[in-house]
Design a protein around this motif. Structure first.
Motif, PDB file in Angstrom:
ATOM      1  N   LEU A 120       0.824  -1.211   0.000  1.00 28.95           N
ATOM      2  CA  LEU A 120       0.000   0.000   0.000  1.00 28.95           C
ATOM      3  C   LEU A 120       0.856   1.259   0.000  1.00 28.95           C
ATOM      4  N   ASP A 121       1.981   1.218   0.692  1.00 32.16           N
ATOM      5  CA  ASP A 121       2.862   2.385   0.725  1.00 32.16           C
ATOM      6  C   ASP A 121       3.434   2.689  -0.646  1.00 32.16           C
ATOM      7  N   HIS A 122       3.693   1.641  -1.431  1.00 34.60           N
ATOM      8  CA  HIS A 122       4.282   1.830  -2.754  1.00 34.60           C
ATOM      9  C   HIS A 122       3.263   1.670  -3.885  1.00 34.60           C
ATOM     10  N   ALA A 123       1.975   1.514  -3.520  1.00 34.61           N
ATOM     11  CA  ALA A 123       0.921   1.293  -4.527  1.00 34.61           C
ATOM     12  C   ALA A 123       1.290   0.154  -5.477  1.00 34.61           C
ATOM     13  N   ASP A 124       1.798  -0.926  -4.900  1.00 34.98           N
ATOM     14  CA  ASP A 124       2.268  -2.076  -5.674  1.00 34.98           C
ATOM     15  C   ASP A 124       1.132  -3.103  -5.772  1.00 34.98           C
ATOM     16  N   LEU A 125       0.446  -3.134  -6.925  1.00 29.27           N
ATOM     17  CA  LEU A 125      -0.689  -4.039  -7.106  1.00 29.27           C
ATOM     18  C   LEU A 125      -0.253  -5.502  -7.100  1.00 29.27           C
ATOM     19  N   THR A 126       0.926  -5.792  -7.634  1.00 30.62           N
ATOM     20  CA  THR A 126       1.399  -7.181  -7.707  1.00 30.62           C
ATOM     21  C   THR A 126       1.598  -7.764  -6.314  1.00 30.62           C
ATOM     22  N   VAL A 127       2.242  -7.014  -5.446  1.00 30.79           N
ATOM     23  CA  VAL A 127       2.467  -7.489  -4.086  1.00 30.79           C
ATOM     24  C   VAL A 127       1.147  -7.578  -3.324  1.00 30.79           C
ATOM     25  N   LEU A 128       0.260  -6.618  -3.561  1.00 34.37           N
ATOM     26  CA  LEU A 128      -1.025  -6.617  -2.861  1.00 34.37           C
ATOM     27  C   LEU A 128      -1.863  -7.834  -3.241  1.00 34.37           C
ATOM     28  N   THR A 129      -1.920  -8.155  -4.540  1.00 38.03           N
ATOM     29  CA  THR A 129      -2.691  -9.328  -4.970  1.00 38.03           C
ATOM     30  C   THR A 129      -2.029 -10.623  -4.504  1.00 38.03           C
ATOM     31  N   GLY A 130      -0.691 -10.647  -4.455  1.00 37.95           N
ATOM     32  CA  GLY A 130       0.001 -11.827  -3.932  1.00 37.95           C
ATOM     33  C   GLY A 130      -0.299 -12.055  -2.463  1.00 37.95           C
TER      34      GLY A 130
END
Length: 808
Positions: free
Chosen positions: A130-140
C-alpha cells in the motif's frame, strides 16, 4: 527457495517467514506458487496463486494433522491418493514433514500459533504494497491470505466433527484471516478507484466545457472515455487472472460503480458551450456502449443484466446511473426540431413523463437493440423474452464470469425446452472434424506418464483438471456431442432428451446408415464406430451395470445371471434412457434389427460389452462374444424382465414424453442438479467439455441464436472452432467497443430514433427535464442562434413555464 524441513514447526515457520521477507526486500515481489485450476474459486473462493510461505505452511499443517490423527485430512489431494498408506507408521508424507506422533490439542495449538505469525508477516507485506501502490504485491498477499483462510476453515470443520476434539477450535484464526482478505480486497478497490479518479478520469483539455472552440476540431469524443474503457478492460483481465474469482468480481463491480458515479454526475451537470455541446452527447453514447460490455461480468443472470432484478444492489445502482445518462443523452442530444414537435402545445400528454412500466432497462435496449426487435410497452418479464434472446443473454453473462458458473451453464443448456442443447447437438453430429483432429490414438505408455499427463503440478491438484479415460482419444466435437447427451439424459426429462435427439429421429434417408448402424445387433461390438449420441447413452448405462458384470463372472460367465442383474439395477439408471429407447425404437428403420429385438436391449448389450472388454480377462472376453450372439428365444424371459423393470421405473417416476425440465422457472433446481453431476467423474467432465466448447465458439453460437451484434464480422460465425479465439489486439481494444467503433454517433454510424426515445416512458419529471434543458447551450446562449432556433427555444421555454404554473 529452500527451507528447513526438520525440527519443531514454530522454528521452521520463523525461518520460513524470515526468508520470505528477505526475498521480498531483495526482489520487491512475493514468491508465489500456482494453484490447480480445478480448485480455483468455488464456494470458498480459492486464489489463482498464493505465496510460497503460505503454501509451505499449509503443507506443514497437513503433516501435523497426520501426526495427530494418524490419517490424512483429505484437504491435500496428494495425501488423499495415499490414504491407505497414511495409516502406517512409515507414511511418506509424515516423514517428509518430519513430525513425531502428536495429539489433537498440540495440532490446534501449533496451527493457531503459526497462523498468527503468518498473519503478522502478511500485514507487513500488505503495508509495504500500500505504501508503494504495488498491485502485484497486494494481490500476492491477498492470495496468500485467501489460501490460509480456506485451509483454516477446513481444519476447523474437522475439529468440530471429531469426537475426541471437544473444545478445540481454529475459528478465531479463521476469522482473522477472513477479515484480512476482506480488508485487502477493500484496499485493492480503493487503490483502483484512486487511480481512476486521479489519473484516468482527469483531462483538462476535453473537460474544458466553456471553451469556445470544439475539442479536437469536432472530429472525435474525449480521451477520458477511451482511456477509462481501456483501463477497465485491462484491469478486469488482471483481476480475473490474479485475484480469487468472487473477490475479483466484487472489486470490479466496485470500480465500475464508483467510476460511473463520477462520470454520471460530471455529464449530467456539465454546461458546455455551443462549440462543445455535441462532445457531451458523443461521450455519453460511448459510455453507455462501454457499460453494456462491462456489465455482464458482475451479473449472475440475464434478469440482472437487463434490469429486471433488484437483488444485486451494485447492479441496481449501475442501471440507475445508466438511466440517468440515457435521460441526459435524450435531452441534451435531441435536435431542437424534434423537441419542438413534442412541446409546442401546452396540455398535451408527453410519453416521456409517464411512469416507466416493468420492462428491460430502456438504456440497455437502446445500446443492445439487436436483442430487442421492438420496445415493449406493457409489463415485461424474462419469461416473455423470445427463446433465442433469453438463451443468448444468459450465455453472455456466463461467458463474462471470472470462473465457470456450473448452475448457470446447466440453465443455459436446459432452458426453453433444451433449446441450446438441441442446437449444439444438431450441428455437432453433422460437422466432420478436421483431418488432423479426427483421432487421437496416442496414449501414455506407462503409469508414470499417465499420471503426469493428468496432473497440472499446481498446488492442491488431484489429477482431475484434465481429460481422462476414453474421452482423450476422441476428437473435441465428438466429446462435446457426448457431453450434451450426457447432460440431457442425467438432468432433463424425457422431453428434454427427445428434443436433443430430434435430429436423429428425423434424419434424412442418406444418413440413416451412419446414424442407425449402432442399433443393429451385429454392431454391438463396434464401440469405436458408434456415433456420439449412442456412446453417451451406453456410457451412462455402463457406469451403473458393473455389479451385474462382476456377479456374472463369479458365476462362470452366465448370461442369465448377467441379464437378471441388469433387471435388478434398472432403478439405478436415469428413467430418460428408457424413454429415449422408446423414441428411437419408434423411428427405427425397417432394415435395422437390434439385439433382443429392442433398442433398449441394444443399449444394454453395448454397455455390457464395453464393461466386459475393459475387464481384459479371457473369461470376460468370452462372455462379451457370447453376448453379441445372444439367442433372443433362449433369453426371452430375461429380456422381458429387463423391459418391464425399466418401464416400471419410468412409470413410477412419472416421466412423460412431453415433460420438460423447469430449470429456468425454479432457479435453485440448477444448483441441485449440478451438485449431483459434480459428484461423478463423467458428469464433471461433461460440464467442463461443454464449457470449453462454449468458450471457443461464443460468437458462432450467438450468430446461430441471431443475437450477434450487427457490426460483428460474418466470417467469425461460419463454423465452430476447436481452439480458443485470439484475444483482441491492444489497438483494437483502444479504438473499438466490442464490434462498435468509438464515436459512432458522431460518424452517423449509429442513428438514434430521437422521436421514439421521446415517446418512451422513462418516469422523467418536467422539473428534471427543464433543468437539463437549461444546461443546453441553446437555452443558455440564445444570442448565438438563428431566428428559427430562437423561436423554438422560446416556445419550449414557454411550454415548461406554463406547465410549472399549472402544477402549482
Amino acid at each position: 527457495m529452500e527451507v528447513m524441513e526438520e525440527g519443531n514447526l514454530m522454528d521452521r515457520v520463523q525461518i520460513l517467514l524470515q526468508r520470505d521477507l528477505a526475498y521480498y526486500e531483495e526482489h520487491q515481489k512475493v514468491l508465489q506458487e500456482r494453484l490447480c485450476s480445478e480448485v480455483v474459486g468455488g464456494q470458498l473462493d480459492f486464489p489463482h496463486h498464493a505465496s510460497f510461505a503460505s503454501v509451505k505452511l499449509v503443507s506443514w499443517w497437513e503433516g501435523e494433522y497426520v501426526a495427530a490423527y494418524h490419517k490424512p485430512s483429505d484437504f491435500l489431494p496428494t495425501l488423499k491418493e495415499d490414504k491407505n498408506a497414511a495409516h502406517s507408521s512409515d507414511n511418506e508424507e509424515a516423514e517428509a514433514a518430519a513430525v513425531i506422533t502428536s495429539v489433537p490439542e498440540e495440532f490446534a495449538r501449533l496451527t493457531e500459533s503459526s497462523a498468527a505469525q503468518l498473519l503478522e508477516h502478511l500485514h507487513t507485506l500488505s503495508q509495504e504494497a500500500l505504501d508503494h501502490a504495488d498491485l502485484t504485491v497486494l494481490t500476492g498477499t491477498l492470495g496468500a491470505a485467501a489460501l490460509t483462510r480456506n485451509s483454516l476453515w477446513c481444519y476447523n470443520e474437522l475439529l468440530k466433527r471429531g469426537s475426541d476434539t471437544a473444545g478445540l477450535s481454529l475459528h478465531n484464526s479463521f476469522k482473522q484471516f477472513n477479515e484480512m482478505v476482506e480488508a485487502l480486497a477493500e484496499r485493492l478497490l480503493d487503490l483502483h478507484n484512486r487511480l481512476l479518479s486521479l489519473y484516468i478520469l482527469q483531462d483538462a483539455d476535453s473537460l474544458n466545457w466553456e471553451h469556445n472552440q470544439p475539442f479536437f476540431e469536432g472530429q472525435r469524443g474525449s480521451f477520458i472515455i477511451q482511456m477509462w474503457w481501456l483501463y477497465m478492460q485491462g484491469t478486469r483481465e488482471d483481476l480475473w487472472n490474479t485475484v480469487p474469482p468472487k473477490t475479483a468480481q466484487r472489486v470490479f463491480a466496485g470500480m465500475l460503480n464508483e467510476s460511473l458515479t463520477i462520470l454520471t454526475v460530471r455529464y449530467s451537470q456539465a454546461t458546455p458551450s455551443i462549440s462543445r455541446g455535441n462532445l457531451l452527447v458523443i461521450d455519453i453514447s460511448n459510455l453507455l456502449l462501454c457499460v453494456r460490455h462491462l456489465l455482464p461480468a458482475i451479473c449472475t443472470n440475464k434478469s440482472e443484466l437487463i434490469g429486471l432484478s433488484n437483488q444485486n444492489k451494485v447492479v441496481r445502482d449501475i442501471h440507475a446511473k445508466c438511466h440517468e445518462l440515457l435521460c441526459c443523452l435524450i435531452i441534451r442530444g435531441c435536435p431542437l426540431a424534434v423537441l419542438y414537435k413534442h412541446f409546442r402545445k401546452p396540455g398535451e400528454p408527453v410519453p416521456i413523463f409517464s411512469e416507466r412500466p416493468v420492462t428491460p432497462a430502456p438504456w440497455y435496449m437502446v445500446v443492445s437493440s439487436h436483442h430487442f426487435t421492438s420496445l415493449p410497452k406493457d409489463n415485461y418479464a424474462t419469461k416473455d423474452l423470445p427463446d433465442k434472446t433469453a438463451v443468448a443473454l444468459d450465455l453472455i453473462v456466463l461467458m463474462a464470469q471470472p470462473e465457470a458458473s456450473w448452475p448457470l451453464l446447466l440453465k443455459v443448456l436446459m432452458m426453453r425446452k433444451s433449446f441450446l442443447s438441441t442446437l449444439l447437438f444438431h450441428h455437432l453430429i453433422h460437422t466432420k472434424p478436421a483431418k488432423e483432429k479426427e483421432t487421437r490414438t496416442e496414449v501414455p505408455k506407462t503409469a508414470e506418464e499417465k499420471s503426469s499427463s493428468n496432473n497440472c503440478e499446481g498446488f492442491l491438484c488431484s489429477g482431475n483438471c484434465r481429460m481422462k479415460g476414453k474421452d482423450r482419444i476422441e476428437d473435441p466435437l465428438t466429446q462435446t456431442a457426448c457431453a450434451v447427451i450426457h447432460i440431457a439424459a442425467m438432468v432433463g426429462c424425457i422431453g428434454d432428451l427427445g428434443a436433443v435427439l430430434q435430429p436423429i429421429l428425423e434424419c434424412p434417408t442418406p444418413e440413416i446408415k451412419n446414424l442407425w448402424g449402432c442399433c443393429d445387433g451385429r454392431q454391438v461390438w463396434d464401440e469405436h464406430g458408434h456415433p456420439a449420441w449412442f456412446k453417451a447413452l451406453t456410457r451412462i448405462m455402463a457406469s451403473s451395470l458393473e455389479p451385474a458384470v462382476k456377479d456374472s463372472l463369479r458365476n462362470k460367465g452366465s448370461i442369465k445371471v448377467l441379464l437378471n442383474g441388469v433387471a435388478q439395477l434398472a432403478e439405478c439408471l436415469p428413467t430418460t434412457l428408457y424413454g429415449a429407447s422408446c423414441l428411437l425404437e419408434d423411428a427405427l428403420p425397417a432394415d435395422v434389427q437390434p439385439l433382443g429385438g429392442s433398442v433398449l436391449m441394444q443399449m444394454v448389450g453395448a454397455a455390457l460389452y464395453s464393461i466386459l472388454m475393459d475387464e481384459g480377462k479371457d473369461e470376460a472376453i468370452v462372455v462379451a462374444e457370447a453376448l453379441c450372439s445372444m439367442d433372443k428365444k433362449k433369453y426371452h424371459h430375461q429380456v422381458k424382465e429387463i423391459k418391464q423393470a425399466f418401464a416400471a421405473c419410468s412409470e413410477e417416476m412419472g416421466d412423460k414424453d412431453d415433460s420438460f425440465s423447469t430449470i429456468e422457472e425454479v432457479p435453485y433446481i440448477a444448483d441441485v442438479y449440478v451438485s449431483h453431476l459434480l459428484l461423478t467423474e463423467s458428469g464433471k467432465q461433461a460440464l467442463k467439455t461443454i464449457f470449453k466448447f462454449l468458450q471457443h465458439n461464443t460468437k458462432w453460437i450467438l450468430g446461430k441464436l441471431e443475437a450477434l451484434d450487427p457490426n460483428e464480422p460474418i466470417h467469425q460465425m461460419k463454423v465452430p472452432k476447436l481452439k480458443p479465439p485470439n484475444p483482441p489486439k491492444l489497438l483494437h481494444s483502444m479504438f473499438n467497443i466490442g464490434a462498435h467503433k468509438f464515436d459512432e454517433l458522431l460518424n452517423n454510424a449509429w442513428n438514434l430514433d430521437w422521436k421514439g426515445l421521446l415517446q418512451t416512458p422513462l418516469s422523467l419529471t418536467a422539473k428534471k427535464m427543464w433543468t437539463q434543458l437549461t444546461y443546453r447551450p441553446e437555452f443558455r446562449e440564445p444570442e448565438f442562434l438563428n431566428e428559427h432556433d430562437k423561436k423554438v427555444v422560446e416556445t419550449i421555454s414557454k411550454y415548461f413555464s406554463n406547465y410549472h404554473s399549472q402544477q402549482n
